[in-house]
Write an enzyme that holds these catalytic residues in place. Structure first.
Site, mmCIF file in Angstrom:
data_model
loop_
_atom_site.group_PDB
_atom_site.id
_atom_site.type_symbol
_atom_site.label_atom_id
_atom_site.label_comp_id
_atom_site.label_asym_id
_atom_site.label_seq_id
_atom_site.Cartn_x
_atom_site.Cartn_y
_atom_site.Cartn_z
ATOM 1 N N ARG A 151 95.879 -1.187 33.201
ATOM 2 C CA ARG A 151 96.749 -2.024 34.026
ATOM 3 C C ARG A 151 97.862 -1.200 34.661
ATOM 4 N NH1 ARG A 151 100.657 -4.286 31.682
ATOM 5 N NH2 ARG A 151 99.501 -4.883 29.815
ATOM 6 N N TYR A 154 98.250 -16.801 58.279
ATOM 7 C CA TYR A 154 97.225 -17.193 57.330
ATOM 8 C C TYR A 154 97.749 -18.355 56.472
ATOM 9 C CZ TYR A 154 93.967 -16.766 53.462
ATOM 10 O OH TYR A 154 93.029 -17.027 52.508
ATOM 11 N N ASP A 163 101.700 -8.415 58.354
ATOM 12 C CA ASP A 163 100.342 -8.591 57.831
ATOM 13 C C ASP A 163 99.405 -7.982 58.874
ATOM 14 O OD1 ASP A 163 97.774 -9.492 57.183
ATOM 15 O OD2 ASP A 163 98.514 -11.360 56.309
ATOM 16 N N LYS A 186 88.966 -8.077 54.057
ATOM 17 C CA LYS A 186 88.494 -8.245 55.435
ATOM 18 C C LYS A 186 88.023 -6.905 56.019
ATOM 19 C CE LYS A 186 89.980 -12.322 54.358
ATOM 20 N NZ LYS A 186 91.327 -12.796 54.670
HETATM 21 C C1 PLP Z 1 92.412 -13.463 53.991
HETATM 22 C C2 PLP Z 1 93.802 -13.205 54.436
HETATM 23 C C3 PLP Z 1 94.859 -13.139 53.515
HETATM 24 C C4 PLP Z 1 94.672 -13.423 52.027
HETATM 25 O O1 PLP Z 1 93.934 -12.431 51.410
HETATM 26 P P1 PLP Z 1 92.934 -12.711 50.154
HETATM 27 O O2 PLP Z 1 92.297 -11.377 49.974
HETATM 28 O O3 PLP Z 1 91.990 -13.788 50.562
HETATM 29 O O4 PLP Z 1 93.801 -13.122 49.027
HETATM 30 C C5 PLP Z 1 96.111 -12.820 54.005
HETATM 31 N N1 PLP Z 1 96.335 -12.607 55.310
HETATM 32 C C6 PLP Z 1 95.345 -12.672 56.230
HETATM 33 C C7 PLP Z 1 95.637 -12.441 57.662
HETATM 34 C C8 PLP Z 1 94.056 -12.981 55.825
HETATM 35 O O5 PLP Z 1 93.077 -13.076 56.746
#
Ligand code: PLP
Length: 385
Positions: free
Chosen positions: A53, A106, A179, A204
């Site tokens: 961890r 998001y 983000d 993603k």
């Molecule tokens: C999917 C997504 C998230 C969240 O991420 P997870 O891996 O699903 O927890 C945050 N910001 C954006 C722009 C996303 O597309």
């Protein structure tokens, strides 16, 4: 010059944190599954590793790669994008602190702040951060601790000028979090434009193959990473070794994948813009897109996310259920094309809020298949309306 400090993105993506294994010469660093590490006498750690961890060599390799490709001083890897966001916000904020959030982010980010951190005393204000006058007014009213922006935003691809926003937010004494999930560092480098922290859902584009959930934080300044790093250890939402390794492997091909996502995205957007049945296309690569010029200045490509409006919810739903190659599914950023009806899928958690998505919008994640096959699929689905 070491691989870690190579100035070019494509080279860092392949080499940073990826030196051949010291003991065997394996060109691909191994996946370290061990949860614990032998000590040479009490406290005698061989390479700083103690327990899975607190640290793991495969995770370190990914974090080194992430810091290099985003041009940051330090990166931290987590079990999901939202786990990364949670560690960041709990690390930076105290009860009573406020987040100024873009109005097209998001849905899960909004839900985390409004429904998880809100009851612990974190305040939230929502504004259209792509509108400079609205930003000026919001900052003049009260300086938030954190300004949180997504550009291009999800799912309407709104574009915010990261440098201008960072200058204004810093003048007000606020931190800027970007983000960067939609653009990826292959197309946009927020830290070079003034951002303090970059957030990713590595699920993603960075992972890129729809086979691993993960998240990351990259910090312009290592001092800012201290508290989130403590939370990574103390709360424990770390990425597992195989997840970290898969993400590292995905990142190595990010530059070439993003080129194809961008060229396919542009071709799909142009096809849709010319189609009678489509009411509106949202894609920053189109000259008609309100953020086109800023996007062209701060991005080196426009990416693979294209949204379209079909005039009414019934048409949007029918279209979303009529494609053959584009798979109806949540998520985005994989090599395969997906489509999603945000109002009931990815953005269901913001229905009825100021972040609600128009109910005639469908979001496409354009993959790396042959463009003629993708356009033919969209054409037949539009023809069925
Ligand atoms: C999917 C997504 C998230 C969240 O991420 P997870 O891996 O699903 O927890 C945050 N910001 C954006 C722009 C996303 O597309």
């Amino acid at each position: 010059m070491t691989a870690e400090t190579n100035p070019r993105f494509d080279t860092n993506a392949v080499h940073a944190g990826q030196a051949p294994d010291e003991t065997t010469g394996a060109v691909i660093p191994p996946v370290h599954f061990s949860t614990t590490y032998a000590q040479d006498g009490i406290g005698g750690l061989r390479a700083g590793y103690e327990y899975g961890r607190s640290g793991n060599p495969t995770r370190t390799a990914l974090e080194t790669q992430l810091a290099a490709i985003e041009g940051g001083a330090q990166a931290l890897s987590f079990a999901s994008g939202l786990a990364a966001e949670d560690a960041l916000l709990r690390g930076l904020l105290q009860p009573g602190d406020e987040v100024l959030l873009g109005n097209d982010v998001y849905g899960g980010t909004y839900r985390l702040i409004a429904r998880v951190l809100g009851p612990w005393g974190v305040k939230l204000r929502v504004v259209d951060l792509s509108d400079p006058a609205a930003v000026d007014a919001a900052l003049a009213e009260r300086a938030p601790k954190v300004v949180w922006v997504e550009t291009p935003s999800n799912p309407l691809l709104r574009i915010t000028d990261i440098r201008a926003l960072s200058d204004k937010a810093h003048a007000a004494g606020s931190l800027v979090v970007v983000d960067n999930t939609f653009a990826s560092p292959a197309l946009q480098q927020p830290i070079a434009l003034g951002a303090d922290v970059v957030v990713h859902s590595t699920t993603k584009y960075l992972g890129g193959h729809s086979d691993v959930v993960g998240g990351a934080l990259v910090f312009a300044d290592a001092a800012l990473a201290e508290q989130p790093k403590f939370l990574q250890f103390a709360a424990g939402a770390v990425s597992g070794p195989l997840d970290a390794w898969l993400t590292t492997r995905g990142i190595k091909t990010l530059a070439v994948r993003m080129e194809r996502h961008s060229s396919n995205g542009q071709a799909v957007a142009e096809f849709l813009e010319g189609h009678d049945r489509v009411a509106r296309v949202y894609y920053p690569g189109l000259a008609s897109h309100p953020g086109h010029e800023i996007a062209a200045a701060q991005m080196s490509g426009f990416g693979g996310i294209v949204s379209l409006a079909l005039g009414d919810a019934a048409a949007a739903r029918r279209f979303a259920e009529s494609t053959r190659l584009f798979t109806l599914a949540e998520s985005l950023g994989g090599v395969e094309s997906l489509l999603n009806y945000p109002d009931e899928m990815t953005h269901a958690s913001v229905r009825g809020t100021e972040l609600a998505v128009p109910d005639d919008v469908v979001r496409l994640s354009v993959g790396i298949e042959h463009i003629d096959d993708l356009v033919a699929d969209l054409d037949q689905a539009l023809g069925a309306l």
